[in-house]
Design a protein around this motif. Structure first.
Motif, PDB file in Angstrom:
ATOM      1  N   THR A 244      24.478 -12.310 -75.902  1.00  0.00           N
ATOM      2  CA  THR A 244      24.987 -11.091 -76.530  1.00  0.00           C
ATOM      3  C   THR A 244      26.284 -11.303 -77.301  1.00  0.00           C
ATOM      4  O   THR A 244      26.624 -10.505 -78.164  1.00  0.00           O
ATOM      5  N   ASN A 245      27.014 -12.376 -76.976  1.00  0.00           N
ATOM      6  CA  ASN A 245      28.341 -12.592 -77.547  1.00  0.00           C
ATOM      7  C   ASN A 245      29.268 -11.415 -77.256  1.00  0.00           C
ATOM      8  O   ASN A 245      30.166 -11.091 -78.026  1.00  0.00           O
ATOM      9  N   LEU A 246      29.010 -10.739 -76.132  1.00  0.00           N
ATOM     10  CA  LEU A 246      29.854  -9.646 -75.662  1.00  0.00           C
ATOM     11  C   LEU A 246      30.401 -10.000 -74.283  1.00  0.00           C
ATOM     12  O   LEU A 246      29.811 -10.829 -73.577  1.00  0.00           O
ATOM     13  N   GLU A 247      31.505  -9.376 -73.914  1.00  0.00           N
ATOM     14  CA  GLU A 247      31.979  -9.541 -72.547  1.00  0.00           C
ATOM     15  C   GLU A 247      30.995  -8.854 -71.607  1.00  0.00           C
ATOM     16  O   GLU A 247      30.454  -7.793 -71.925  1.00  0.00           O
ATOM     17  N   VAL A 248      30.786  -9.456 -70.455  1.00  0.00           N
ATOM     18  CA  VAL A 248      29.805  -8.949 -69.497  1.00  0.00           C
ATOM     19  C   VAL A 248      30.443  -8.884 -68.117  1.00  0.00           C
ATOM     20  O   VAL A 248      31.134  -9.813 -67.695  1.00  0.00           O
ATOM     21  N   THR A 249      30.240  -7.774 -67.438  1.00  0.00           N
ATOM     22  CA  THR A 249      30.710  -7.656 -66.062  1.00  0.00           C
ATOM     23  C   THR A 249      29.676  -6.859 -65.273  1.00  0.00           C
ATOM     24  O   THR A 249      28.709  -6.344 -65.836  1.00  0.00           O
ATOM     25  N   ASP A 250      29.868  -6.772 -63.969  1.00  0.00           N
ATOM     26  CA  ASP A 250      28.891  -6.073 -63.135  1.00  0.00           C
ATOM     27  C   ASP A 250      29.592  -5.050 -62.242  1.00  0.00           C
ATOM     28  O   ASP A 250      30.817  -4.884 -62.274  1.00  0.00           O
ATOM     29  N   ARG A 251      28.800  -4.357 -61.459  1.00  0.00           N
ATOM     30  CA  ARG A 251      29.303  -3.272 -60.619  1.00  0.00           C
ATOM     31  C   ARG A 251      30.356  -3.764 -59.624  1.00  0.00           C
ATOM     32  O   ARG A 251      31.387  -3.127 -59.418  1.00  0.00           O
ATOM     33  N   THR A 252      30.086  -4.912 -59.025  1.00  0.00           N
ATOM     34  CA  THR A 252      31.010  -5.461 -58.035  1.00  0.00           C
ATOM     35  C   THR A 252      32.369  -5.760 -58.647  1.00  0.00           C
ATOM     36  O   THR A 252      33.412  -5.384 -58.098  1.00  0.00           O
ATOM     37  N   GLN A 253      32.369  -6.413 -59.805  1.00  0.00           N
ATOM     38  CA  GLN A 253      33.640  -6.765 -60.416  1.00  0.00           C
ATOM     39  C   GLN A 253      34.381  -5.523 -60.898  1.00  0.00           C
ATOM     40  O   GLN A 253      35.619  -5.479 -60.887  1.00  0.00           O
ATOM     41  N   LEU A 254      33.643  -4.499 -61.306  1.00  0.00           N
ATOM     42  CA  LEU A 254      34.278  -3.244 -61.718  1.00  0.00           C
ATOM     43  C   LEU A 254      35.002  -2.610 -60.530  1.00  0.00           C
ATOM     44  O   LEU A 254      36.130  -2.128 -60.659  1.00  0.00           O
ATOM     45  N   ILE A 255      34.360  -2.620 -59.366  1.00  0.00           N
ATOM     46  CA  ILE A 255      34.996  -2.072 -58.164  1.00  0.00           C
ATOM     47  C   ILE A 255      36.240  -2.885 -57.804  1.00  0.00           C
ATOM     48  O   ILE A 255      37.294  -2.328 -57.459  1.00  0.00           O
ATOM     49  N   LEU A 256      36.139  -4.198 -57.913  1.00  0.00           N
ATOM     50  CA  LEU A 256      37.303  -5.051 -57.645  1.00  0.00           C
ATOM     51  C   LEU A 256      38.445  -4.730 -58.610  1.00  0.00           C
ATOM     52  O   LEU A 256      39.621  -4.712 -58.227  1.00  0.00           O
ATOM     53  N   GLU A 257      38.101  -4.458 -59.854  1.00  0.00           N
ATOM     54  CA  GLU A 257      39.116  -4.126 -60.849  1.00  0.00           C
ATOM     55  C   GLU A 257      39.813  -2.805 -60.503  1.00  0.00           C
ATOM     56  O   GLU A 257      41.031  -2.677 -60.648  1.00  0.00           O
ATOM     57  N   ILE A 258      39.017  -1.824 -60.039  1.00  0.00           N
ATOM     58  CA  ILE A 258      39.596  -0.535 -59.649  1.00  0.00           C
ATOM     59  C   ILE A 258      40.560  -0.727 -58.484  1.00  0.00           C
ATOM     60  O   ILE A 258      41.673  -0.177 -58.463  1.00  0.00           O
ATOM     61  N   PHE A 259      40.138  -1.504 -57.496  1.00  0.00           N
ATOM     62  CA  PHE A 259      40.998  -1.759 -56.343  1.00  0.00           C
ATOM     63  C   PHE A 259      42.297  -2.440 -56.784  1.00  0.00           C
ATOM     64  O   PHE A 259      43.377  -2.134 -56.281  1.00  0.00           O
ATOM     65  N   ALA A 260      42.175  -3.366 -57.736  1.00  0.00           N
ATOM     66  CA  ALA A 260      43.371  -4.061 -58.220  1.00  0.00           C
ATOM     67  C   ALA A 260      44.316  -3.092 -58.920  1.00  0.00           C
ATOM     68  O   ALA A 260      45.542  -3.190 -58.777  1.00  0.00           O
ATOM     69  N   LYS A 261      43.792  -2.135 -59.668  1.00  0.00           N
ATOM     70  CA  LYS A 261      44.616  -1.151 -60.367  1.00  0.00           C
ATOM     71  C   LYS A 261      45.331  -0.230 -59.389  1.00  0.00           C
ATOM     72  O   LYS A 261      46.452   0.211 -59.629  1.00  0.00           O
ATOM     73  N   HIS A 262      44.668   0.099 -58.267  1.00  0.00           N
ATOM     74  CA  HIS A 262      45.214   1.073 -57.335  1.00  0.00           C
ATOM     75  C   HIS A 262      46.046   0.458 -56.210  1.00  0.00           C
ATOM     76  O   HIS A 262      46.659   1.189 -55.435  1.00  0.00           O
ATOM     77  N   ALA A 263      46.022  -0.863 -56.105  1.00  0.00           N
ATOM     78  CA  ALA A 263      46.794  -1.513 -55.044  1.00  0.00           C
ATOM     79  C   ALA A 263      48.289  -1.412 -55.352  1.00  0.00           C
ATOM     80  O   ALA A 263      48.747  -1.900 -56.383  1.00  0.00           O
ATOM     81  N   VAL A 264      49.034  -0.763 -54.479  1.00  0.00           N
ATOM     82  CA  VAL A 264      50.473  -0.564 -54.682  1.00  0.00           C
ATOM     83  C   VAL A 264      51.276  -1.358 -53.664  1.00  0.00           C
ATOM     84  O   VAL A 264      52.245  -2.038 -54.010  1.00  0.00           O
ATOM     85  N   THR A 265      50.881  -1.295 -52.418  1.00  0.00           N
ATOM     86  CA  THR A 265      51.617  -1.993 -51.366  1.00  0.00           C
ATOM     87  C   THR A 265      51.304  -3.486 -51.403  1.00  0.00           C
ATOM     88  O   THR A 265      50.286  -3.921 -51.944  1.00  0.00           O
ATOM     89  N   SER A 266      52.181  -4.268 -50.806  1.00  0.00           N
ATOM     90  CA  SER A 266      51.952  -5.718 -50.753  1.00  0.00           C
ATOM     91  C   SER A 266      50.678  -6.024 -49.980  1.00  0.00           C
ATOM     92  O   SER A 266      49.940  -6.953 -50.323  1.00  0.00           O
ATOM     93  N   GLU A 267      50.409  -5.223 -48.949  1.00  0.00           N
ATOM     94  CA  GLU A 267      49.190  -5.410 -48.164  1.00  0.00           C
ATOM     95  C   GLU A 267      47.946  -5.199 -49.029  1.00  0.00           C
ATOM     96  O   GLU A 267      47.019  -6.013 -49.034  1.00  0.00           O
TER      97      GLU A 267
END
Length: 519
Positions: A244-267
């Motif tokens: 496709t010559n496009l960036e590709v991601t899946d459901r799992t990585q999207l969820i990981l990305e959301i968690f990374a955005k919302h992680a505030v504490t060091s834990e």
């Protein structure tokens, strides 16, 4: 294209008895001359600096067809996939003279779902188009259309791909959840498609034909990335990215990305990073994944084969280091829970599907200010506060991260702190969203996670939140089906029944004594 240029192209093509392709930039400079079909042209050697969310490539492609003036399907696919300004076919007659001319340009997204417009001329002398003006107006129209369908310059725009081997309704329901996930990750959804197939294509998931259709629609809308509503294997990511010559991601990585955005504490940051690294380790395959893209999409060239083992060693060391840090966090939490247990105070944990209003309910009950957002996974780390019941007895109430079906196993492992909080609970309060049309399926998903993680035996009750956002008929149906409290976390008066239920479950003797006094 002048008559002299057309004559030269026709002469060369006639002499070689092959098609000739010429790529010209907007200044009229010839970038590439290629003998062969247009779709075989090595576009990868060109700079993609002009390519953007609503910009065209900045090149027009002209090529010859011997005794045929019609644009082929591969021609039109090349036009869309490479976002060319224009593609032109010049017929070469049997005597070598130039004949008919056919040209096409991209159309912005439209109700008829047409992707291109084709113009037909009997000869070069009849072409009366100002190409610069045409392209300028076209890009302006594409920009207006892009913004109209929700595109934003400052945000990543995505195309969603739903898939199921069973029922269309199942795939559509799951795709709606994927849309919520994408919005929680601050992405703009320009379009989506659902594919139902008897079997998953082992290479492209949806099959090569459907994938080609997806590429065209994604390119037409100006999407930056494809997001698939299932977990892709490393080989599938690589194959789809390359095709496709496009960036590709899946459901799992999207969820990981959301968690990374919302992680505030060091834990939270440690846990998310650990989950990402565990997910990426088996996906270091030499092409298609870069370590810098752990929290984003997948695409472009990754580490070379010679460096793969070195990169894997680095990942394993990072994972080992983070696991030690996570274990230290676990020790501190276990010590805190031991102190609570010795104090003899019952603990109650709020669980439930993501975005059912657990944090709003937690704040209402404990007068806290846990962050509340209308996004999935806005709460990551468990938060515990004291709650005084009407009998003046105290309990500890814990708010936890929301569940979701097919929760990535990397996250289940990483968020062991939340799961441990559940394990030490005297009672689990399963919060469900009364306004969710799929509330039954959401309840089953939570129950399944409890079963697979070993916490199914903990006593629990179910309650329904958000009754202010649903009909009286739905409220009555849920009351009859589940015999559970129905409330709105926004209405403190409706919480009395829940407080009474907690007292009944945790301090049954108090209820008995109260009834004896009343009698």
């Amino acid at each position: 294209m002048t008559h002299e240029f057309a004559r030269t192209l026709a002469d060369l093509s006639h002499e070689l008895k092959k098609g000739i392709t010429v790529l010209i930039d907007r200044k009229g400079k010839v970038e590439i001359v290629f003998v062969g079909d247009s779709f075989q042209l090595p576009f990868s050697i060109l700079q993609r600096s002009r390519e953007g969310k609503y910009r065209l490539r900045g090149y027009r492609l002209i090529h010859t067809h011997i005794n045929n003036s019609s644009l082929s399907h591969p021609d039109l696919v090349t036009l869309i996939n490479e976002r060319l300004d224009l593609i032109v076919v010049l017929e070469v007659k049997g005597d070598g003279n130039p004949g008919r001319i056919q040209m096409a340009h991209i159309l912005p997204p439209n109700p008829t779902e047409q992707m291109w417009r084709v113009l037909d001329y009997t000869d070069i002398g009849r072409v009366d188009i100002n190409f610069e003006e045409l392209v300028r107006d076209l890009e302006s129209e594409i920009e207006r259309s892009y913004i109209k369908i929700g595109g934003k310059k400052e945000k990543e725009v995505v195309f969603l791909v739903g898939f199921s081997t069973r029922f269309k309704s199942e795939a559509e329901e799951s795709l709606e959840e994927l849309k919520l996930l994408a919005k929680s990750a601050d992405k703009v959804i320009l379009d989506s498609v659902v594919q139902i197939r008897k079997q998953i294509d082992p290479r492209y998931i949806v099959g090569k034909g459907k994938l080609e259709e997806i590429i065209l629609r994604a390119r037409q809308t100006g999407s930056d990335k494809l997001i698939f509503d299932l977990e892709l294997t490393p080989a599938q990511v690589k194959a789809i990215s390359e095709y496709t010559n496009l960036e590709v991601t899946d459901r799992t990585q999207l969820i990981l990305e959301i968690f990374a955005k919302h992680a505030v504490t060091s834990e939270g940051k440690i846990q998310v990073r650990l989950a990402q690294l565990r997910y990426m380790l088996p996906r270091l395959i030499g092409r298609g994944i870069e370590l810098s893209q752990l929290a984003g999409g997948i695409g472009t060239r990754g580490p070379g084969e010679g460096k793969l083992e070195e990169e894997r060693r680095k990942l394993r060391k990072q994972i080992e280091y983070l696991e030690k840090q996570a274990e230290e966090i676990g020790k501190r939490r276990r010590h805190t829970r031991k102190q609570r247990s010795e104090a003899g105070i019952p603990t109650v944990t709020l669980i439930g599907y993501t975005n059912v209003g657990k944090s709003t309910l937690f704040n209402a009950l404990t007068s806290s200010n846990v962050v509340v957002e209308n996004k999935l996974f806005s709460t990551l780390n468990p938060t515990t506060r004291k709650l005084v019941l009407s009998s003046k007895k105290e309990i500890l109430l814990t708010d936890t991260v929301g569940f979701i079906r097919n929760l990535p196993k990397e996250l289940v492992k990483a968020f062991s702190a939340t799961l441990e909080e559940m394990g030490d609970s005297s009672l689990l309060v399963h919060v469900a969203d009364a306004s969710d049309p799929h509330v039954g399926e959401r309840i089953e998903a939570v129950e399944k996670i409890l079963e697979t993680t070993g916490f199914y035996a903990i006593p629990r009750v179910i309650i329904f939140n958000k009754i202010d956002s649903t009909s009286l008929e739905t409220v009555e149906r849920l009351r009859k089906s589940y015999n559970a409290p129905l409330l709105s976390a926004l209405n403190k008066g409706s919480l009395i029944g829940l407080l009474d239920l907690l007292e009944e479950k945790l301090f049954p003797q108090s209820i008995y004594d109260r009834e004896q006094i009343t009698a």
